[in-house]
Write a protein that holds these residues in place. Structure first.
Motif, PDB file in Angstrom:
ATOM      1  N   ILE A  69      -8.015  -0.451   1.746  1.00 47.00           N
ATOM      2  CA  ILE A  69      -9.169   0.602   1.821  1.00 47.00           C
ATOM      3  C   ILE A  69     -10.654  -0.086   2.571  1.00 47.00           C
ATOM      4  O   ILE A  69     -11.124   0.707   3.504  1.00 47.00           O
ATOM      5  CB  ILE A  69      -9.323   1.474   0.720  1.00 47.00           C
ATOM      6  N   THR A  72       0.890  -1.342   0.130  1.00 48.24           N
ATOM      7  CA  THR A  72      -0.018   0.038   0.040  1.00 48.24           C
ATOM      8  C   THR A  72       0.860   1.174   0.083  1.00 48.24           C
ATOM      9  O   THR A  72       0.497   2.312  -0.779  1.00 48.24           O
ATOM     10  CB  THR A  72      -1.023  -0.104   1.318  1.00 48.24           C
ATOM     11  N   LEU A 125      -7.099   7.025   2.960  1.00 48.06           N
ATOM     12  CA  LEU A 125      -6.367   6.584   1.777  1.00 48.06           C
ATOM     13  C   LEU A 125      -7.149   6.840   0.503  1.00 48.06           C
ATOM     14  O   LEU A 125      -6.687   7.065  -0.309  1.00 48.06           O
ATOM     15  CB  LEU A 125      -6.761   5.157   2.086  1.00 48.06           C
TER      16      LEU A 125
END
Lengths: 263, 311
Positions: free
Chosen positions: B122, A11, B133
């Protein structure tokens, strides 16, 4: 545990990928080196000073503003009327008509650009601005119809009915009951339409001419030949401009409403 | 199109009264006429704009695609299929169509691989982390396409940042040719389309319940098994929706391939631009337009076939 850590790592890398180019542009606009470097070498505002002296960029900025204001005004008026009509009237083929109105979003913009370019040449319209306004209005209309349409769906029908029972004329219901209720949605679509028009590249590239050249096309033609930090400076100003608009929106209405998510 | 549907409208909700006397009939007819006029009045300006700005231009291109190219007159009026036959048989054009499809596939896979984990993060995050995010993923959408492309040129160019870093570290002796090739375009388009993919995936992943995953864990499934047997099948619809968005955007994109490809990457879109501007071959350019539209339509139809049961 290991999957969780690698997920977080992935991420983070994805966020660097997404935001990296923006950070590099902003940082690079202050560099003293003749090309964009990161971290920037030294600190200078000379690229901004150089940009301010470029009259062609200033003219393009004005062209973009005029175009965006005209297209936004046209799209907001036409789109709001259409959304009201689609919400109120109930005719055969209404959904097909709505889909037709949304089609500029689905059709490839390069094709719409070419089609308008050819058609304007066929009609021998001397002004490039007119073609640009038509193209940008078409591209921004779906956003207006969708945003205002969504607000009308959420509108409490009993409000208008109550006004009718109390004897209000249709025009009065429209302007004193319906319009105030959908005003936030109209404002959101004004800002959306403005951003979409101001940023439009693909349609504009076919329709600009000697009399108008929008700012994105000016940048496009410039970076085809040179990639110097002056473009980073103008890009930084554009990034700032977009964020100010959205932060203003967020302050006024909240982000969920702006992006039409959550519900 | 609009006017045709406006004329034959009539709905049971609107029709007042029943088969009353002649007077009632007159009033009803007047009311219906008024309603009809109101609709025409409200919807004709926008319809006019779409006819002038969209329908007629597209029809003109369609007509142009049957004309024949002439170096002296730009085009000759004709009603021939020559352009289409040429596009569908000439190896040069077929290769560009193939490269365009390959570009679409590569960008779709790229955004899927990069976007799936972050979308999962997310969808599973707590609300404030989630909005942060989401804002980060969506924020590039606000940046002008040309500006973002410029960012990639600044990073990947010969004088670019990556080359600068590697030269400084002594990893390479001379700049690597990172820009102006197919994979540069894939990265640039991936950057542009990633938010679409992530949004499509998040909306599906959000509906996945925690109990389902816990059930899998309790039954002794490994993380990998939970992914292949539970998560992947249940997010398949989001994968499909995101993929079609990304694929259609990528095969139709013009700015990113033109700038990041540096003239070395030809897609149907860049070829359309070239035919209408530099080589002024309108008939072939117009035929290419309809090849591009057909490609989009085929993909949408395939998507409809594959995902019919999921919807």
């Amino acid at each position: 545990m290991i999957p969780r850590i690698s997920l977080s790592l992935w991420t983070t890398l994805t966020l660097i990928f997404l935001l990296g180019p923006l950070v590099i542009i902003v940082g690079g606009s202050f560099t003293e080196a003749p090309h964009v470097t990161f971290p920037p070498e030294g600190f200078t505002l000379k690229w901004y000073a150089q940009l301010m002296e470029r009259e062609d960029f200033l003219e393009s900025f004005i062209d973009s503003m005029v175009l965006a204001v005209a297209a936004t005004a046209a799209a907001t008026i036409l789109g709001t009327i259409a959304a009201l009509a689609l919400a109120r009237e109930n005719f055969k083929g209404r959904e097909a008509f709505r889909a037709f109105l949304m089609s500029p979003l689905i059709l490839p913009t390069v094709v719409t650009g070419v089609a308008l370019f050819q058609f304007i040449r066929l009609l021998e319209i001397p002004s490039n601005m007119l073609g640009l306004i038509i193209g940008h209005t078409l591209i921004t209309l779906p956003y207006v119809i969708r945003t205002v349409g969504a607000a009308l769906v959420g509108l409490d029908k009993s409000l208008a009915e109550a006004a009718e029972v109390l004897g209000a004329k249709p025009a009065r219901i429209l302007f004193q009951v319906v319009m105030p209720a959908i005003a936030p949605a109209i404002l959101v679509s004004v800002i959306f339409a403005f951003i979409v028009s101001f940023d439009q590249v693909t349609i504009s590239i076919f329709l600009t001419g000697p009399d108008v050249m929008t700012l994105p096309i000016r940048i496009y033609t410039y970076i085809e030949f040179a990639i110097d930090p002056m473009i980073a400076a103008v890009s930084t100003l554009l990034i700032l401009f977009a964020y100010l608009l959205v932060v203003g929106l967020e302050r006024a209405f909240g982000l969920d409403k702006v992006f039409g998510k959550k519900g | 199109m609009a006017d045709a549907s406006l004329v034959q409208n009539d709905t049971e909700a609107d029709r007042p009264g029943g088969p009353g006397g002649a007077r009632d009939g007159e009033i009803a007819a007047a009311a219906q006429r008024r309603r009809l006029w109101r609709r025409v009045f409200q919807l004709s300006p926008i319809t006019l704009l779409y006819v002038v700005g969209l329908i007629l231009p597209y029809l003109y291109l369609l007509r142009m695609s049957f004309n024949i190219y002439d170096p002296m007159l730009v085009f000759r009026e004709a009603f021939a299929l020559d352009n289409y036959i040429k596009l569908l048989t000439d190896a040069f054009y077929l290769q560009i169509v193939a490269e365009t499809i390959w570009l679409g596939v590569a960008v779709t896979l790229f955004t899927l691989i990069v976007g799936y984990p972050i979308a999962w993060q997310i969808a599973r995050a707590k609300s404030h982390v989630k909005s942060l995010l989401l804002a980060a993923v969506l924020s590039p959408l606000l940046i002008n396409l040309v500006v973002r492309t410029y960012g990639w040129l600044a990073i990947l160019g010969d004088n670019g940042i990556l080359n600068g870093w590697m030269l400084d570290l002594g990893l390479i002796g001379s700049p690597l040719p990172l820009s102006n090739n197919f994979w540069t375009v894939v990265v640039g388009l991936g950057h542009v389309t990633l938010p679409f993919m992530v949004l499509s995936l998040v909306s599906v992943m959000e509906s996945l319940s925690d109990e389902l995953l816990e059930a899998g864990e309790n039954l002794g499934a490994s993380t990998f098994q939970i992914f292949t047997d539970v998560v992947w099948p249940l997010t398949w619809a989001g994968v499909g929706a995101g993929s079609i968005l990304v694929f259609c955007f990528s095969i139709s994109a013009f700015v990113t391939p033109a700038l990041l490809g540096g003239g070395h990457v030809s897609t149907v879109s860049t070829l359309i631009y070239e035919k209408f501007t530099f080589s002024v071959n309108w008939p072939v350019g117009s035929a290419l337009v309809f090849i591009l539209l057909a490609m989009n339509m085929v993909v949408i139809m395939i998507h409809g076939r594959l995902f019919r049961h999921e919807d």
